[in-house]
Design a protein around this motif. Sequence first.
Motif, PDB file in Angstrom:
ATOM      1  N   MET A   1       0.714  -1.155   0.044  1.00  0.00           N
ATOM      2  CA  MET A   1       0.201   0.147   0.037  1.00  0.00           C
ATOM      3  C   MET A   1       0.907   1.140  -0.101  1.00  0.00           C
ATOM      4  SD  MET A   1      -2.657   1.099   2.766  1.00  0.00           S
ATOM      5  CE  MET A   1      -2.120   2.482   3.480  1.00  0.00           C
ATOM      6  N   THR A   2       0.461   2.313  -0.731  1.00  0.00           N
ATOM      7  CA  THR A   2       1.219   3.485  -0.715  1.00  0.00           C
ATOM      8  C   THR A   2       1.173   4.297   0.498  1.00  0.00           C
ATOM      9  OG1 THR A   2       0.564   3.478  -3.123  1.00  0.00           O
ATOM     10  CG2 THR A   2       1.489   5.388  -2.168  1.00  0.00           C
ATOM     11  N   LEU A   3       2.307   4.562   1.185  1.00  0.00           N
ATOM     12  CA  LEU A   3       2.274   5.394   2.267  1.00  0.00           C
ATOM     13  C   LEU A   3       2.024   6.730   2.139  1.00  0.00           C
ATOM     14  CD1 LEU A   3       2.573   4.977   5.476  1.00  0.00           C
ATOM     15  CD2 LEU A   3       5.086   5.280   5.296  1.00  0.00           C
ATOM     16  N   LEU A   4       2.874   7.232   1.427  1.00  0.00           N
ATOM     17  CA  LEU A   4       2.747   8.735   1.233  1.00  0.00           C
ATOM     18  C   LEU A   4       2.527   8.898  -0.283  1.00  0.00           C
ATOM     19  CD1 LEU A   4       3.467  11.539   2.339  1.00  0.00           C
ATOM     20  CD2 LEU A   4       5.574  11.171   1.096  1.00  0.00           C
ATOM     21  N   GLU A   5       1.351   9.809  -0.565  1.00  0.00           N
ATOM     22  CA  GLU A   5       1.214  10.146  -1.878  1.00  0.00           C
ATOM     23  C   GLU A   5       1.140  11.558  -1.957  1.00  0.00           C
ATOM     24  OE1 GLU A   5      -0.492   7.220  -4.180  1.00  0.00           O
ATOM     25  OE2 GLU A   5       0.428   8.816  -5.560  1.00  0.00           O
ATOM     26  N   VAL A   6       2.158  12.006  -2.644  1.00  0.00           N
ATOM     27  CA  VAL A   6       1.893  13.710  -2.986  1.00  0.00           C
ATOM     28  C   VAL A   6       1.847  14.036  -4.380  1.00  0.00           C
ATOM     29  CG1 VAL A   6       3.321  15.659  -3.018  1.00  0.00           C
ATOM     30  CG2 VAL A   6       3.994  13.922  -1.363  1.00  0.00           C
ATOM     31  N   GLN A   7       0.497  14.560  -4.413  1.00  0.00           N
ATOM     32  CA  GLN A   7       0.017  14.744  -5.816  1.00  0.00           C
ATOM     33  C   GLN A   7      -0.086  16.366  -6.328  1.00  0.00           C
ATOM     34  OE1 GLN A   7      -3.878  13.263  -4.399  1.00  0.00           O
ATOM     35  NE2 GLN A   7      -3.414  11.201  -5.106  1.00  0.00           N
ATOM     36  N   GLY A   8       0.948  16.515  -7.249  1.00  0.00           N
ATOM     37  CA  GLY A   8       0.907  17.847  -8.078  1.00  0.00           C
ATOM     38  C   GLY A   8       0.991  19.152  -6.879  1.00  0.00           C
ATOM     39  N   ILE A   9       1.590  19.024  -5.896  1.00  0.00           N
ATOM     40  CA  ILE A   9       1.837  20.238  -4.956  1.00  0.00           C
ATOM     41  C   ILE A   9       2.346  21.409  -5.567  1.00  0.00           C
ATOM     42  CG2 ILE A   9       1.483  19.138  -2.675  1.00  0.00           C
ATOM     43  CD1 ILE A   9       4.410  19.283  -2.202  1.00  0.00           C
ATOM     44  N   VAL A  10       1.827  22.740  -5.370  1.00  0.00           N
ATOM     45  CA  VAL A  10       2.394  23.715  -5.789  1.00  0.00           C
ATOM     46  C   VAL A  10       2.435  24.856  -4.738  1.00  0.00           C
ATOM     47  CG1 VAL A  10       2.026  25.905  -7.344  1.00  0.00           C
ATOM     48  CG2 VAL A  10       1.281  23.620  -8.010  1.00  0.00           C
ATOM     49  N   LYS A  11       3.685  25.369  -4.353  1.00  0.00           N
ATOM     50  CA  LYS A  11       3.779  26.258  -3.295  1.00  0.00           C
ATOM     51  C   LYS A  11       4.315  27.664  -3.818  1.00  0.00           C
ATOM     52  CE  LYS A  11       3.577  28.036   0.420  1.00  0.00           C
ATOM     53  NZ  LYS A  11       2.436  28.598   1.205  1.00  0.00           N
ATOM     54  N   GLN A  12       3.688  28.881  -3.697  1.00  0.00           N
ATOM     55  CA  GLN A  12       4.345  29.958  -4.207  1.00  0.00           C
ATOM     56  C   GLN A  12       4.457  30.832  -3.070  1.00  0.00           C
ATOM     57  OE1 GLN A  12       0.813  30.732  -6.945  1.00  0.00           O
ATOM     58  NE2 GLN A  12       2.124  29.882  -8.779  1.00  0.00           N
ATOM     59  N   PHE A  13       5.309  31.767  -3.108  1.00  0.00           N
ATOM     60  CA  PHE A  13       5.795  32.783  -2.117  1.00  0.00           C
ATOM     61  C   PHE A  13       5.764  33.904  -3.037  1.00  0.00           C
ATOM     62  CE2 PHE A  13       8.137  28.946  -0.301  1.00  0.00           C
ATOM     63  CZ  PHE A  13       7.304  29.071   0.894  1.00  0.00           C
ATOM     64  N   GLY A  14       4.592  34.716  -2.798  1.00  0.00           N
ATOM     65  CA  GLY A  14       4.626  35.851  -3.810  1.00  0.00           C
ATOM     66  C   GLY A  14       4.429  35.682  -5.191  1.00  0.00           C
ATOM     67  N   GLY A  58      -2.878  21.126  -5.072  1.00  0.00           N
ATOM     68  CA  GLY A  58      -2.430  19.749  -4.978  1.00  0.00           C
ATOM     69  C   GLY A  58      -2.493  19.134  -3.468  1.00  0.00           C
ATOM     70  N   ARG A  59      -2.507  17.724  -3.505  1.00  0.00           N
ATOM     71  CA  ARG A  59      -3.007  16.925  -2.451  1.00  0.00           C
ATOM     72  C   ARG A  59      -1.847  16.206  -1.581  1.00  0.00           C
ATOM     73  NH1 ARG A  59      -6.902  20.042  -1.352  1.00  0.00           N
ATOM     74  NH2 ARG A  59      -7.642  18.692   0.623  1.00  0.00           N
ATOM     75  N   VAL A  60      -1.727  16.066  -0.413  1.00  0.00           N
ATOM     76  CA  VAL A  60      -0.880  15.265   0.188  1.00  0.00           C
ATOM     77  C   VAL A  60      -1.620  14.005   0.797  1.00  0.00           C
ATOM     78  CG1 VAL A  60       0.945  14.936   1.922  1.00  0.00           C
ATOM     79  CG2 VAL A  60       0.895  17.043   0.517  1.00  0.00           C
ATOM     80  N   ARG A  61      -1.584  12.906   0.585  1.00  0.00           N
ATOM     81  CA  ARG A  61      -2.312  11.876   1.191  1.00  0.00           C
ATOM     82  C   ARG A  61      -1.154  10.841   1.929  1.00  0.00           C
ATOM     83  NH1 ARG A  61      -7.238  11.220  -0.826  1.00  0.00           N
ATOM     84  NH2 ARG A  61      -7.388   9.308   0.314  1.00  0.00           N
ATOM     85  N   PHE A  62      -1.667  10.637   3.333  1.00  0.00           N
ATOM     86  CA  PHE A  62      -0.608   9.799   4.061  1.00  0.00           C
ATOM     87  C   PHE A  62      -1.511   8.777   4.648  1.00  0.00           C
ATOM     88  CE2 PHE A  62       1.395   8.929   8.307  1.00  0.00           C
ATOM     89  CZ  PHE A  62       2.755   8.604   7.829  1.00  0.00           C
ATOM     90  N   GLY A  63      -0.966   7.480   4.303  1.00  0.00           N
ATOM     91  CA  GLY A  63      -1.791   6.384   4.891  1.00  0.00           C
ATOM     92  C   GLY A  63      -3.165   6.189   4.529  1.00  0.00           C
ATOM     93  N   GLY A  64      -3.332   6.636   3.234  1.00  0.00           N
ATOM     94  CA  GLY A  64      -4.708   6.786   2.803  1.00  0.00           C
ATOM     95  C   GLY A  64      -5.512   7.685   3.268  1.00  0.00           C
ATOM     96  N   CYS A  76       1.934  14.703  12.673  1.00  0.00           N
ATOM     97  CA  CYS A  76       2.987  13.826  13.553  1.00  0.00           C
ATOM     98  C   CYS A  76       2.316  13.047  14.202  1.00  0.00           C
ATOM     99  CB  CYS A  76       3.613  14.817  14.648  1.00  0.00           C
ATOM    100  SG  CYS A  76       4.674  14.216  15.867  1.00  0.00           S
ATOM    101  N   LYS A  77       1.130  13.184  14.938  1.00  0.00           N
ATOM    102  CA  LYS A  77       0.379  12.117  15.428  1.00  0.00           C
ATOM    103  C   LYS A  77      -0.120  10.997  14.513  1.00  0.00           C
ATOM    104  CE  LYS A  77      -0.637  14.014  19.902  1.00  0.00           C
ATOM    105  NZ  LYS A  77      -0.586  15.560  19.877  1.00  0.00           N
ATOM    106  N   LEU A  78      -0.164  11.513  13.161  1.00  0.00           N
ATOM    107  CA  LEU A  78      -0.622  10.498  12.437  1.00  0.00           C
ATOM    108  C   LEU A  78       0.400   9.376  11.818  1.00  0.00           C
ATOM    109  CD1 LEU A  78      -3.080  12.248   9.814  1.00  0.00           C
ATOM    110  CD2 LEU A  78      -3.652  10.666  11.790  1.00  0.00           C
ATOM    111  N   GLY A  79       1.762   9.682  12.440  1.00  0.00           N
ATOM    112  CA  GLY A  79       2.974   8.994  12.093  1.00  0.00           C
ATOM    113  C   GLY A  79       3.926   9.372  10.858  1.00  0.00           C
ATOM    114  N   LEU A  80       4.013  10.740  10.832  1.00  0.00           N
ATOM    115  CA  LEU A  80       4.792  11.434   9.733  1.00  0.00           C
ATOM    116  C   LEU A  80       5.672  12.338  10.757  1.00  0.00           C
ATOM    117  CD1 LEU A  80       3.930  12.784   6.400  1.00  0.00           C
ATOM    118  CD2 LEU A  80       5.624  13.606   7.538  1.00  0.00           C
ATOM    119  N   ALA A  81       7.063  12.075  10.944  1.00  0.00           N
ATOM    120  CA  ALA A  81       7.800  12.883  11.816  1.00  0.00           C
ATOM    121  C   ALA A  81       8.871  13.507  10.847  1.00  0.00           C
ATOM    122  CB  ALA A  81       8.596  12.131  13.038  1.00  0.00           C
TER     123      ALA A  81
END
Lengths: 243, 364
Positions: A1-14, A58-64, A76-81
């Motif tokens: 099973m996929t643990l971490l799924e990062v889907q097309g995230i975009v981060k802009q600063f200004g 974009g989305r970040v999925r962790f443990g489904g 962190c409490k979900l298990g990502l440190a």
Amino acid sequence: MTLLEVQGIVKQFGGLTAVNDFSLSLDRGDIVGLIGPNGAGKTTAFNVIAGFYRPNSGRVRFGGRDITGLRPDQICKLGLARTFQVVRPFGALSVLENVMIGAYARTNDKATAKAKAEEALEALGMTGLAERAARDLPIAGRKRLEIARALATEPQLLLLDETMAGLRSAETDEVIEMVRKLSQRGIAILLVEHVMKVVMSLAQRIVVLHHGEKIAEGQPSEIVRDRQVIDAYLGEVESDAAR
Amino acid sequence: MSAVKNSASGPKPARGPLGRLWHAIWADWDLMQLAISVLLVVAIGFAPLVIRSPYYLGILILAVLYGYVGISWNIVAGFAGQLLIAHIIFIALGAYTTVVLYTRFNIMPWIGIPASGVVAAGLGLVIALITLRYGLKADYFALFTIALMVALKTLFLKWEFVGAAVGMGLRLNEPSWEKMIFSTKEPYLYIGLALLLAGILVQFWIYRSKLGKYFLALREDEAAAAALGVNTSLYKTLALLIGSAMGGIGGGYYMMYVTFVEPPQVFDLGLNVELVLAAPIIGGLGSLLGPVLGALINKPLAELIRGTLTAGRSGTTLIVYGAFLVASILFMPRGITGLIQDGYLRLKRRLVPEREEEVRRDIA
């Protein structure tokens, strides 16, 4: 099973796009390296995944579960440190107390937290330093403390941000060995690293970021032969080494 | 940890119960601080046997109050690192709550003082919600609390129900335990000491628990704390709630002792420094012993300076007292407790030399 799924995230600063349409997936037990030149957006990607920045899209999925927009403590409490590139020890506290704060993420009981913290310190070979003030540790010790603290939160996935930077070669080898052991315990690891020796010896898969975009992904042996990667990044590493 | 502890407690295993207790305390700086604090409380408890003068007893009573209030601020500012500069607003609100309940509703201070804690905690909660909502941190947070103090002062100056500019006082006829009004100083001292002892124990319990460790993590590094699972907003709010509730209770007791309250007196930064900030700062902000030790030095010293210098030019008192505060911040950044701790560690090292060697070996 996929643990971490990062889907097309975009981060802009200004007007600046630090991370553009970045995707990544990672399974249990994986060790994935994230590399790229300075300013490529590696740490920004980490901050988005760990909840310190909210992505523009974009989305970040962790443990489904969709964790986009959750706070760092919830994630962190979900298990990502995560660890920080510039180490952030709680200087006035002892090494043990630092790690206990991590362990308290899973328990309210002091004795349990202490036992877990001692376990984490042992895994990092820091048992003898438990009573020292964290601010008195040399840089190698502080880097280990970052990992020990994160480990004490009992993560399923550990994000290591340049944990080996500034370490001597022997120290680096030790930490590599520790990270490998963590991975064998079933903890998935995503590491940002400039020290190529570390990435090459640890990572099963490497993702290369450049100007906020993923330009390559593959096994270490493929990455070192990738023309685009050599032009953007690895050439730079060789000149770094020559200096 | 265990290796270090064992070597420290290794040499002489056979002891009586008292010896074991002493050894447990000696091995643990937190317990040392607790023990010294409790001993100071006990010593003050015996003070009326020696000190007969109501004037000196009065100073002692206020020192005890300063210690208690200092603890309430120490938890917010010293542990959790929240720059709650105008902590006096909770003391003021507590004082007003107690006197209003007593004079307007005939509710006795034994209920009025705890109620003051609840009312002050309500204000603490409002402050937490506003500052978190607008992301006010550090110096902005400090300025917000000062601005709030000024606003409250203006409000209380105009508010007829609480006496407006005239203020409010207690009717002092017929002293009785029920009304917490006494003709001698001793009962005030013992009520104050009970409050201080409770404060010392609460502070110790917080410091040693998860709550306290999370507070310290907030103070040291908020982002790192969040990454380790600390809900920073929640724990900031908890720190404010605890500090404001304790402050409000202290304010209620202050009211019963000084018997009169008016807005310029309690909504005042000068009193704030003397009553709230000075003790923990002189004693050692963030330490367990600091507020108690600082108060026992601060209040008598402030009185002494006031007593000896007021006869001369007016204002000299403030200059000397202010200079003392500045000097103690400059030369004792960790307060008197810091000096004591250094001495304690040096002594301990001399008594148990193998401990250091062991640590050194571990590092190498």
